[in-house]
Design a protein around this motif. Structure first.
Motif, short mmCIF file in Angstrom:
data_model
loop_
_atom_site.label_atom_id
_atom_site.label_comp_id
_atom_site.label_asym_id
_atom_site.label_seq_id
_atom_site.Cartn_x
_atom_site.Cartn_y
_atom_site.Cartn_z
N CYS A 141 31.77 54.00 -22.79
CA CYS A 141 31.94 52.81 -23.61
C CYS A 141 32.26 53.30 -25.02
O CYS A 141 32.58 54.48 -25.21
N SER A 179 27.80 40.74 -18.40
CA SER A 179 28.11 42.16 -18.62
C SER A 179 27.58 42.99 -17.46
O SER A 179 28.23 43.94 -17.02
N THR A 180 26.41 42.62 -16.95
CA THR A 180 25.82 43.32 -15.80
C THR A 180 26.68 43.15 -14.56
O THR A 180 26.97 44.12 -13.85
N SER A 197 29.84 45.13 -14.81
CA SER A 197 29.56 46.55 -14.65
C SER A 197 29.29 46.92 -13.20
O SER A 197 29.76 47.95 -12.70
N GLU A 223 32.56 47.12 -11.48
CA GLU A 223 33.28 48.34 -11.87
C GLU A 223 32.72 49.54 -11.12
O GLU A 223 33.47 50.41 -10.67
N CYS A 224 31.41 49.59 -10.99
CA CYS A 224 30.76 50.67 -10.23
C CYS A 224 31.23 50.65 -8.78
O CYS A 224 31.60 51.70 -8.22
N ASP A 277 29.02 53.14 -13.85
CA ASP A 277 29.73 52.44 -14.92
C ASP A 277 28.77 52.22 -16.08
O ASP A 277 27.57 52.06 -15.88
N GLU A 293 28.48 49.90 -19.73
CA GLU A 293 29.04 48.78 -20.48
C GLU A 293 28.09 48.39 -21.61
O GLU A 293 26.88 48.36 -21.42
N SER A 297 31.96 57.63 -16.76
CA SER A 297 32.30 56.37 -17.38
C SER A 297 31.99 56.47 -18.87
O SER A 297 31.21 57.33 -19.30
#
Length: 211
Positions: A88, A138-139, A142, A145-146, A105, A107, A86
């Motif tokens: 950023c 954001s957590t 993420s 996404e993970c 992920d 972020e 991943s």
């Protein structure tokens, strides 16, 4: 060489590398023929940098071994185990695990996550995460996404098919796969306001789809 930080937790190893825009040619010089062909097919300059940096990190850690894919499409490196990548704007992260499928992920904490929250947070999740807080949103993004990387299905809806919960101060996530719904224990690392999320175990089947 770019600095590489390492996190080891359970059977998972996380390698974090800062991306240096001035080192693109160094990153590129480590790519093999197949990787160079893929790089040449990427048009966006930032995407090219991210791809070259991720393969540079892989080569630095594991030599010339190629990334291959199992029958479900999960990436792995022979002799290393399952992997996940991943990135950023500033960092690349590579996770490895010899025991089970791994999803990672990364972020940056962004206020934009608060604006987008209604698209991915459920009512139950809003009892765990503060929808007005950029770190919390954001957590949660993420974590989802993970989890997405752990499924062999595509076009999943983050607000319906990927769900996060908390039990006994531990985070868990459920994800739809072709065979059923699986649950994974999740972990979050905050590295200088950069979030890294990944699963800690192989997961368990909660509900199997009937034929």
């Amino acid at each position: 060489m770019s600095t590489i930080s390492i996190i080891n937790l359970n059977a998972v190893s996380i390698y974090l590398m800062e991306i240096d825009f001035s080192h693109f040619e160094t990153y590129k010089s480590t790519l093999n023929m197949e990787e160079n062909l893929r790089l040449n097919g990427i048009k966006h300059p930032e995407k090219k940098l991210e791809f070259a940096a991720s393969r540079y990190l892989k080569h630095h850690l594991f030599g010339e071994a190629n990334i291959e894919y199992d029958s479900t499409g999960a990436p792995e490196i022979k002799g290393v185990g399952f992997i996940s990548l991943s990135h950023c704007n500033t960092h690349i992260v590579l996770a490895t695990c010899v025991e089970h499928l791994i999803g990672v992920d990364i972020e940056e904490v962004r206020e934009k996550a608060v604006l987008l929250a209604p698209k991915f947070i459920t009512q139950k999740e809003s009892l765990i995460f503060d929808q007005t807080n950029s770190i919390d949103m954001s957590t949660l993004w993420s974590l989802k996404e993970c989890l997405y990387k752990l499924s062999d299905r595509k076009k999943l809806i983050f607000k319906e098919d990927i769900l996060v919960s908390r039990r006994d101060d531990k985070l868990f996530g459920t994800i739809k796969k072709t065979s059923g719904i699986y649950e994974y224990e999740l972990h979050v690392e905050n590295f200088q306001n950069i979030l890294i999320t990944f699963n800690l175990g192989k997961g368990k089947l909660l509900h199997e789809y009937s034929e």
